[in-house]
Design a protein around this motif. Structure first.
Motif, PDB file in Angstrom:
ATOM      1  N   LYS A   1      -3.983  -7.357 -11.121  1.00  0.00           N
ATOM      2  CA  LYS A   1      -2.832  -7.906 -11.761  1.00  0.00           C
ATOM      3  C   LYS A   1      -3.005  -8.799 -12.969  1.00  0.00           C
ATOM      4  N   ARG A   2      -2.315  -8.718 -13.992  1.00  0.00           N
ATOM      5  CA  ARG A   2      -2.507  -9.530 -14.984  1.00  0.00           C
ATOM      6  C   ARG A   2      -1.707 -11.050 -14.783  1.00  0.00           C
ATOM      7  N   THR A   3      -2.220 -12.036 -15.440  1.00  0.00           N
ATOM      8  CA  THR A   3      -1.738 -13.333 -15.122  1.00  0.00           C
ATOM      9  C   THR A   3      -0.541 -13.400 -16.137  1.00  0.00           C
TER      10      THR A   3
ATOM     11  N   ALA B   1      -0.066 -13.921 -23.771  1.00  0.00           N
ATOM     12  CA  ALA B   1      -1.318 -13.721 -24.950  1.00  0.00           C
ATOM     13  C   ALA B   1      -0.869 -12.621 -25.718  1.00  0.00           C
ATOM     14  N   ASP B   2      -0.873 -11.597 -25.018  1.00  0.00           N
ATOM     15  CA  ASP B   2      -0.537 -10.151 -25.602  1.00  0.00           C
ATOM     16  C   ASP B   2       0.631  -9.964 -26.258  1.00  0.00           C
TER      17      ASP B   2
ATOM     18  N   LYS C   1       1.396  -9.434 -30.431  1.00  0.00           N
ATOM     19  CA  LYS C   1       2.014  -8.427 -30.658  1.00  0.00           C
ATOM     20  C   LYS C   1       3.076  -8.936 -31.766  1.00  0.00           C
ATOM     21  N   GLN C   2       3.644  -9.989 -31.370  1.00  0.00           N
ATOM     22  CA  GLN C   2       4.730 -10.986 -32.050  1.00  0.00           C
ATOM     23  C   GLN C   2       4.290 -11.200 -33.567  1.00  0.00           C
ATOM     24  N   ARG C   3       2.881 -11.617 -33.679  1.00  0.00           N
ATOM     25  CA  ARG C   3       2.251 -12.002 -34.708  1.00  0.00           C
ATOM     26  C   ARG C   3       2.233 -10.772 -35.788  1.00  0.00           C
ATOM     27  N   GLU C   4       1.720  -9.630 -35.130  1.00  0.00           N
ATOM     28  CA  GLU C   4       1.704  -8.546 -35.937  1.00  0.00           C
ATOM     29  C   GLU C   4       2.906  -7.868 -36.427  1.00  0.00           C
TER      30      GLU C   4
END
Length: 109
Positions: free
Chosen positions: A3-5, A11-12, A16-19
């Motif tokens: 499970k991802r924290t 961070a992901d 994506k927001q920056r992209e």
């Protein structure tokens, strides 16, 4: 599957927001550049039409000359059309050539 924290998810999403922001800015820049080019083209076309009319009609030439004299205030702009410096611009050097308010190039505006 592990499970991802929350930090990893954040961070992901931030990446994506920056992209997306980069892509949005690129689209805005292209749109602004296109608008600037269209505005420049309109100005060139209007100028060409007005200059052509001024070549055909003495009255149009005189109207154009009066408009230029009224609206061009910078000495460098006035010099392009053979206009003398404006009296309200003290300390400006005289324009080369004669000091009449004729358009440069003889009868051509």
């Amino acid at each position: 599957m592990a499970k991802r924290t929350d930090d990893e998810i954040l961070a992901d999403l931030t990446a994506k927001q920056r992209e997306i922001e980069t892509r949005i800015n690129a689209v805005k820049a292209r749109s602004k550049e296109r608008a600037r080019k269209e505005e420049t083209r309109r100005k060139v076309l209007v100028g060409a039409v007005i200059l052509a009319e001024a070549e055909r009609s003495e009255a149009a030439k005189q109207r154009l000359q009066a408009l230029l004299d009224k609206h061009l205030v910078r000495p460098i702009d006035r010099e392009v059309f053979g206009l003398p410096p404006r009296p309200d611009q003290p300390g400006q050097a005289a324009v080369s050539g004669d000091s009449t308010t004729r358009l440069e190039g003889g009868d051509r505006p």
